[in-house]
Design a protein around this motif. Structure first.
Motif, PDB file in Angstrom:
ATOM      1  N   ARG A   1      -4.145  22.526 -44.254  1.00 34.20           N
ATOM      2  CA  ARG A   1      -5.198  23.524 -44.224  1.00 34.20           C
ATOM      3  C   ARG A   1      -4.768  24.714 -45.073  1.00 34.20           C
ATOM      4  O   ARG A   1      -3.558  24.884 -45.309  1.00 34.20           O
ATOM      5  CB  ARG A   1      -5.505  23.926 -42.790  1.00 34.20           C
ATOM      6  N   PRO A   2      -5.668  25.551 -45.492  1.00 32.18           N
ATOM      7  CA  PRO A   2      -5.285  26.721 -46.284  1.00 32.18           C
ATOM      8  C   PRO A   2      -4.300  27.606 -45.526  1.00 32.18           C
ATOM      9  O   PRO A   2      -4.400  27.787 -44.314  1.00 32.18           O
ATOM     10  CB  PRO A   2      -6.609  27.459 -46.506  1.00 32.18           C
ATOM     11  N   TYR A   3      -3.321  28.129 -46.247  1.00 32.56           N
ATOM     12  CA  TYR A   3      -2.302  29.051 -45.728  1.00 32.56           C
ATOM     13  C   TYR A   3      -1.384  28.437 -44.677  1.00 32.56           C
ATOM     14  O   TYR A   3      -0.683  29.142 -43.980  1.00 32.56           O
ATOM     15  CB  TYR A   3      -2.946  30.337 -45.196  1.00 32.56           C
ATOM     16  N   GLN A   4      -1.405  27.122 -44.558  1.00 36.69           N
ATOM     17  CA  GLN A   4      -0.511  26.456 -43.620  1.00 36.69           C
ATOM     18  C   GLN A   4       0.916  26.523 -44.150  1.00 36.69           C
ATOM     19  O   GLN A   4       1.167  26.322 -45.335  1.00 36.69           O
ATOM     20  CB  GLN A   4      -0.918  24.998 -43.446  1.00 36.69           C
ATOM     21  N   ARG A   5       1.868  26.814 -43.262  1.00 39.33           N
ATOM     22  CA  ARG A   5       3.274  26.791 -43.656  1.00 39.33           C
ATOM     23  C   ARG A   5       3.713  25.347 -43.787  1.00 39.33           C
ATOM     24  O   ARG A   5       3.394  24.514 -42.936  1.00 39.33           O
ATOM     25  CB  ARG A   5       4.139  27.481 -42.610  1.00 39.33           C
TER      26      ARG A   5
END
Length: 185
Positions: A1-5
């Motif tokens: 997902r977006p901005y997932q580490r």
């Protein structure tokens, strides 16, 4: 997902007993596969079911562990156990229990380390901070990256991450000495 580490690397300096020699282990995922399964399996093989786990700014590390455990249910119990055993080495500096004017009012590892453990330095490294290390991974896994550049980047990332965990060993030794406890060898 977006901005997932997406954790792609670890470095561990391990002491199996207070007076034991420090052992170093690391892993760097250097291809474009999801690094989580390899990283989780490797960590599970290196970190036993007991003992303290020391991190700098543990909230970041515990968040990464929690996310990997959610993505890989077979490792959830392992990461929960690790999170239950984490001790935040930044805490005495962050909460003001250990202050030195030379820290410049900061509890950042990069400010505390040169004062308490000047033998460990980021200065000679090609990568000097975590943001640059994280930003390097997309370049590392790019199939167009020439082999020599990839080998150099792998060396640089391992050196940076290894310095981070060696720094914690030296700071822990310093704190133990300040408290009158014998630091590990």
């Amino acid at each position: 997902r977006p901005y997932q580490r997406i954790p792609f690397q670890y470095s561990l300096h391990v002491r199996r007993a207070p007076d034991a020699r420090t052992e170093h282990y690391d892993l760097l995922a250097a291809d474009d596969r999801d690094p989580a399964p390899e990283l989780a399996a490797s960590l599970a093989g290196r970190i036993g079911p007991k003992g303290s786990v020391i991190a700098w700014n543990a909230s970041f590390e515990t968040g990464c562990n929690r996310e990997i455990g959610q993505r890989l249910p077979e490792f959830r119990a392992f990461f929960e156990s690790v999170n239950d055993r984490i001790w935040d080495l930044a805490r005495p500096f962050r909460d003001g229990s250990y202050v030195d004017r030379a820290f410049g009012g900061s509890w950042s590892l990069k400010n505390v380390l040169p004062v308490l453990a000047p033998d460990v330095s980021y200065a000679p490294l090609a990568i000097h901070e975590g943001g640059a290390a994280s930003d390097s991974w997309p370049r590392l896994i790019d199939p167009a990256l020439p082999a020599a550049a990839k080998a150099s980047l792998i060396k640089d990332l391992r050196a940076y991450c290894g310095t981070d965990t060696l720094a914690m060993v030296r700071l822990l030794d310093h704190l133990q000495k300040a408290l009158g406890r014998r630091p590990g060898a």
